[in-house]
Design a protein around this motif. Structure first.
Motif, PDB file in Angstrom:
ATOM      1  N   LEU A  10       0.845  -1.183   0.000  1.00 56.38           N
ATOM      2  CA  LEU A  10       0.000   0.000   0.000  1.00 56.38           C
ATOM      3  C   LEU A  10       0.883   1.237   0.000  1.00 56.38           C
ATOM      4  CD1 LEU A  10      -2.773   1.400   0.351  1.00 56.38           C
ATOM      5  CD2 LEU A  10      -2.449   1.136   2.832  1.00 56.38           C
ATOM      6  N   VAL A  11       0.611   2.152  -0.916  1.00 55.16           N
ATOM      7  CA  VAL A  11       1.413   3.369  -1.035  1.00 55.16           C
ATOM      8  C   VAL A  11       0.490   4.533  -1.375  1.00 55.16           C
ATOM      9  CG1 VAL A  11       1.919   2.972  -3.476  1.00 55.16           C
ATOM     10  CG2 VAL A  11       3.497   4.341  -2.102  1.00 55.16           C
ATOM     11  N   GLN A  12       0.875   5.710  -0.950  1.00 57.30           N
ATOM     12  CA  GLN A  12       0.089   6.896  -1.283  1.00 57.30           C
ATOM     13  C   GLN A  12       0.362   7.343  -2.714  1.00 57.30           C
ATOM     14  OE1 GLN A  12       0.946   9.858   1.706  1.00 57.30           O
ATOM     15  NE2 GLN A  12      -0.761   9.165   2.974  1.00 57.30           N
ATOM     16  N   ALA A  13      -0.597   8.007  -3.288  1.00 60.98           N
ATOM     17  CA  ALA A  13      -0.416   8.556  -4.626  1.00 60.98           C
ATOM     18  C   ALA A  13       0.832   9.438  -4.649  1.00 60.98           C
ATOM     19  CB  ALA A  13      -1.638   9.343  -5.049  1.00 60.98           C
ATOM     20  N   GLY A  14       1.608   9.286  -5.714  1.00 57.96           N
ATOM     21  CA  GLY A  14       2.860  10.019  -5.833  1.00 57.96           C
ATOM     22  C   GLY A  14       4.059   9.263  -5.292  1.00 57.96           C
ATOM     23  N   ASP A  58      10.112  -2.115 -23.374  1.00 53.72           N
ATOM     24  CA  ASP A  58       8.877  -1.619 -23.953  1.00 53.72           C
ATOM     25  C   ASP A  58       7.900  -1.361 -22.809  1.00 53.72           C
ATOM     26  OD1 ASP A  58       6.312  -2.879 -26.225  1.00 53.72           O
ATOM     27  OD2 ASP A  58       7.033  -0.843 -25.872  1.00 53.72           O
ATOM     28  N   TYR A  59       7.083  -0.322 -22.980  1.00 57.55           N
ATOM     29  CA  TYR A  59       6.161   0.065 -21.926  1.00 57.55           C
ATOM     30  C   TYR A  59       4.774   0.397 -22.488  1.00 57.55           C
ATOM     31  CZ  TYR A  59      10.419   0.720 -19.205  1.00 57.55           C
ATOM     32  OH  TYR A  59      11.619   0.526 -18.568  1.00 57.55           O
ATOM     33  N   ALA A  60       3.787   0.152 -21.671  1.00 60.63           N
ATOM     34  CA  ALA A  60       2.460   0.651 -22.002  1.00 60.63           C
ATOM     35  C   ALA A  60       2.478   2.174 -21.910  1.00 60.63           C
ATOM     36  CB  ALA A  60       1.428   0.073 -21.037  1.00 60.63           C
ATOM     37  N   ASP A  61       1.681   2.809 -22.739  1.00 60.10           N
ATOM     38  CA  ASP A  61       1.654   4.274 -22.735  1.00 60.10           C
ATOM     39  C   ASP A  61       1.297   4.824 -21.355  1.00 60.10           C
ATOM     40  OD1 ASP A  61       0.288   4.629 -26.097  1.00 60.10           O
ATOM     41  OD2 ASP A  61       2.336   4.346 -25.398  1.00 60.10           O
ATOM     42  N   SER A  62       0.464   4.105 -20.640  1.00 52.16           N
ATOM     43  CA  SER A  62      -0.019   4.596 -19.349  1.00 52.16           C
ATOM     44  C   SER A  62       1.063   4.657 -18.277  1.00 52.16           C
ATOM     45  CB  SER A  62      -1.166   3.715 -18.855  1.00 52.16           C
ATOM     46  OG  SER A  62      -0.737   2.374 -18.724  1.00 52.16           O
ATOM     47  N   VAL A  63       2.195   3.977 -18.497  1.00 52.52           N
ATOM     48  CA  VAL A  63       3.247   3.954 -17.474  1.00 52.52           C
ATOM     49  C   VAL A  63       4.565   4.533 -17.963  1.00 52.52           C
ATOM     50  CG1 VAL A  63       2.177   1.908 -16.449  1.00 52.52           C
ATOM     51  CG2 VAL A  63       4.152   1.639 -17.970  1.00 52.52           C
ATOM     52  N   ASP A  89      -3.154   2.910 -10.899  1.00 52.41           N
ATOM     53  CA  ASP A  89      -2.143   1.855 -10.961  1.00 52.41           C
ATOM     54  C   ASP A  89      -2.477   0.698 -10.012  1.00 52.41           C
ATOM     55  OD1 ASP A  89       0.302   4.451 -11.174  1.00 52.41           O
ATOM     56  OD2 ASP A  89      -0.421   3.186 -12.820  1.00 52.41           O
ATOM     57  N   THR A  90      -3.503   0.864  -9.213  1.00 54.71           N
ATOM     58  CA  THR A  90      -3.912  -0.189  -8.290  1.00 54.71           C
ATOM     59  C   THR A  90      -4.330  -1.434  -9.060  1.00 54.71           C
ATOM     60  OG1 THR A  90      -4.627   1.357  -6.569  1.00 54.71           O
ATOM     61  CG2 THR A  90      -5.606  -0.839  -6.545  1.00 54.71           C
ATOM     62  N   ALA A  91      -3.681  -2.549  -8.738  1.00 53.65           N
ATOM     63  CA  ALA A  91      -3.928  -3.798  -9.456  1.00 53.65           C
ATOM     64  C   ALA A  91      -3.080  -4.901  -8.828  1.00 53.65           C
ATOM     65  CB  ALA A  91      -3.566  -3.657 -10.932  1.00 53.65           C
ATOM     66  N   VAL A  92      -3.357  -6.109  -9.262  1.00 54.89           N
ATOM     67  CA  VAL A  92      -2.432  -7.210  -8.995  1.00 54.89           C
ATOM     68  C   VAL A  92      -1.438  -7.245 -10.151  1.00 54.89           C
ATOM     69  CG1 VAL A  92      -2.161  -9.680  -8.672  1.00 54.89           C
ATOM     70  CG2 VAL A  92      -4.175  -8.513  -7.742  1.00 54.89           C
ATOM     71  N   TYR A  93      -0.155  -7.244  -9.812  1.00 51.07           N
ATOM     72  CA  TYR A  93       0.896  -7.223 -10.815  1.00 51.07           C
ATOM     73  C   TYR A  93       1.500  -8.620 -10.951  1.00 51.07           C
ATOM     74  CZ  TYR A  93       0.734  -2.179 -11.206  1.00 51.07           C
ATOM     75  OH  TYR A  93       0.344  -0.888 -11.469  1.00 51.07           O
ATOM     76  N   TYR A  94       1.630  -9.047 -12.207  1.00 54.72           N
ATOM     77  CA  TYR A  94       2.146 -10.364 -12.516  1.00 54.72           C
ATOM     78  C   TYR A  94       3.418 -10.256 -13.353  1.00 54.72           C
ATOM     79  CZ  TYR A  94      -2.586 -11.897 -11.308  1.00 54.72           C
ATOM     80  OH  TYR A  94      -3.777 -12.125 -10.665  1.00 54.72           O
ATOM     81  N   GLY A 114       3.946 -15.683 -12.754  1.00 55.31           N
ATOM     82  CA  GLY A 114       4.066 -15.667 -11.311  1.00 55.31           C
ATOM     83  C   GLY A 114       2.693 -15.580 -10.666  1.00 55.31           C
ATOM     84  N   GLN A 115       2.681 -15.592  -9.353  1.00 55.40           N
ATOM     85  CA  GLN A 115       1.418 -15.652  -8.621  1.00 55.40           C
ATOM     86  C   GLN A 115       0.767 -14.288  -8.450  1.00 55.40           C
ATOM     87  OE1 GLN A 115       4.241 -15.237  -7.249  1.00 55.40           O
ATOM     88  NE2 GLN A 115       3.985 -14.051  -5.370  1.00 55.40           N
ATOM     89  N   GLY A 116       1.487 -13.227  -8.701  1.00 57.40           N
ATOM     90  CA  GLY A 116       0.919 -11.885  -8.578  1.00 57.40           C
ATOM     91  C   GLY A 116       1.218 -11.263  -7.232  1.00 57.40           C
ATOM     92  N   THR A 117       1.373  -9.956  -7.251  1.00 58.87           N
ATOM     93  CA  THR A 117       1.569  -9.201  -6.017  1.00 58.87           C
ATOM     94  C   THR A 117       0.681  -7.965  -6.074  1.00 58.87           C
ATOM     95  OG1 THR A 117       3.234  -8.182  -4.558  1.00 58.87           O
ATOM     96  CG2 THR A 117       3.593  -7.953  -6.932  1.00 58.87           C
ATOM     97  N   GLN A 118      -0.017  -7.695  -4.986  1.00 61.91           N
ATOM     98  CA  GLN A 118      -1.004  -6.619  -4.951  1.00 61.91           C
ATOM     99  C   GLN A 118      -0.319  -5.274  -4.748  1.00 61.91           C
ATOM    100  OE1 GLN A 118      -4.601  -6.703  -5.150  1.00 61.91           O
ATOM    101  NE2 GLN A 118      -4.283  -4.480  -5.296  1.00 61.91           N
ATOM    102  N   VAL A 119      -0.680  -4.314  -5.587  1.00 61.63           N
ATOM    103  CA  VAL A 119      -0.252  -2.929  -5.425  1.00 61.63           C
ATOM    104  C   VAL A 119      -1.510  -2.079  -5.250  1.00 61.63           C
ATOM    105  CG1 VAL A 119       0.805  -0.934  -6.553  1.00 61.63           C
ATOM    106  CG2 VAL A 119       1.855  -3.198  -6.770  1.00 61.63           C
ATOM    107  N   THR A 120      -1.564  -1.360  -4.153  1.00 61.26           N
ATOM    108  CA  THR A 120      -2.701  -0.504  -3.872  1.00 61.26           C
ATOM    109  C   THR A 120      -2.209   0.921  -3.666  1.00 61.26           C
ATOM    110  OG1 THR A 120      -3.884  -2.322  -2.818  1.00 61.26           O
ATOM    111  CG2 THR A 120      -4.689  -0.094  -2.386  1.00 61.26           C
ATOM    112  N   VAL A 121      -2.731   1.840  -4.460  1.00 61.74           N
ATOM    113  CA  VAL A 121      -2.339   3.237  -4.374  1.00 61.74           C
ATOM    114  C   VAL A 121      -3.517   4.037  -3.837  1.00 61.74           C
ATOM    115  CG1 VAL A 121      -1.418   5.227  -5.607  1.00 61.74           C
ATOM    116  CG2 VAL A 121      -0.811   2.911  -6.351  1.00 61.74           C
ATOM    117  N   SER A 122      -3.308   4.647  -2.708  1.00 60.85           N
ATOM    118  CA  SER A 122      -4.386   5.424  -2.094  1.00 60.85           C
ATOM    119  C   SER A 122      -4.275   6.888  -2.521  1.00 60.85           C
ATOM    120  CB  SER A 122      -4.312   5.326  -0.580  1.00 60.85           C
ATOM    121  OG  SER A 122      -3.098   5.873  -0.111  1.00 60.85           O
ATOM    122  N   SER A 123      -5.404   7.480  -2.781  1.00 61.65           N
ATOM    123  CA  SER A 123      -5.410   8.884  -3.234  1.00 61.65           C
ATOM    124  C   SER A 123      -5.657   9.842  -2.071  1.00 61.65           C
ATOM    125  CB  SER A 123      -6.488   9.074  -4.297  1.00 61.65           C
ATOM    126  OG  SER A 123      -7.735   8.685  -3.801  1.00 61.65           O
TER     127      SER A 123
END
Length: 123
Positions: A10-14, A58-63, A89-94, A114-123
């Motif tokens: 869990l991380v704050q926006a920014g 290579d990257y998605a435009d959003s990142v 950006d909040t999602a499970v990252y694989y 991989g099994q995925g790791t949760q990233v949660t961004v709080s606004s």
């Protein structure tokens, strides 16, 4: 092949996070690697990919400009450095290992996940 993702939280926006993905059971340095993510109610989407040596990314435009993919073949590990995180950006990252030879933005190019790791961004 086993892929173990870690570093989510869990991380704050920014803020920033660095994800890691450790690979075992294969010759890691011979394979391209990628990161995908899946938010609740949405399809899995491409985030970033890296070539065998790490020289091509290579990257998605959003990142673009916020995320950096890298790898350490000596450690059989691929990383995703995420900065200026946003709530969207909040999602499970694989992490995934590519077994195909096509474009790495396509999830069907990857044979191992991989099994995925949760990233949660709080606004």
């Amino acid at each position: 092949v086993q892929l173990q993702a870690s570093g989510g939280g869990l991380v704050q926006a920014g803020g920033s996070l660095r994800l890691s993905c450790a690979a075992s059971g294969h010759t890691f340095s011979r394979y391209r690697m990628g990161w995908f993510r899946q938010a609740p109610g949405k399809e899995r989407e491409f985030v970033a990919a890296i070539s065998w040596t790490g020289s091509i990314t290579d990257y998605a435009d959003s990142v673009k400009g916020r995320f950096t993919i890298s790898r350490d073949n000596a450690k059989n590990t691929v990383y995703l450095q995420m900065k200026s995180l946003k709530s969207e950006d909040t999602a499970v990252y694989y992490c995934a290992l590519a077994t195909g030879w096509g474009t790495l933005a396509r999830s069907d190019e990857y044979g191992y996940w991989g099994q995925g790791t949760q990233v949660t961004v709080s606004s």
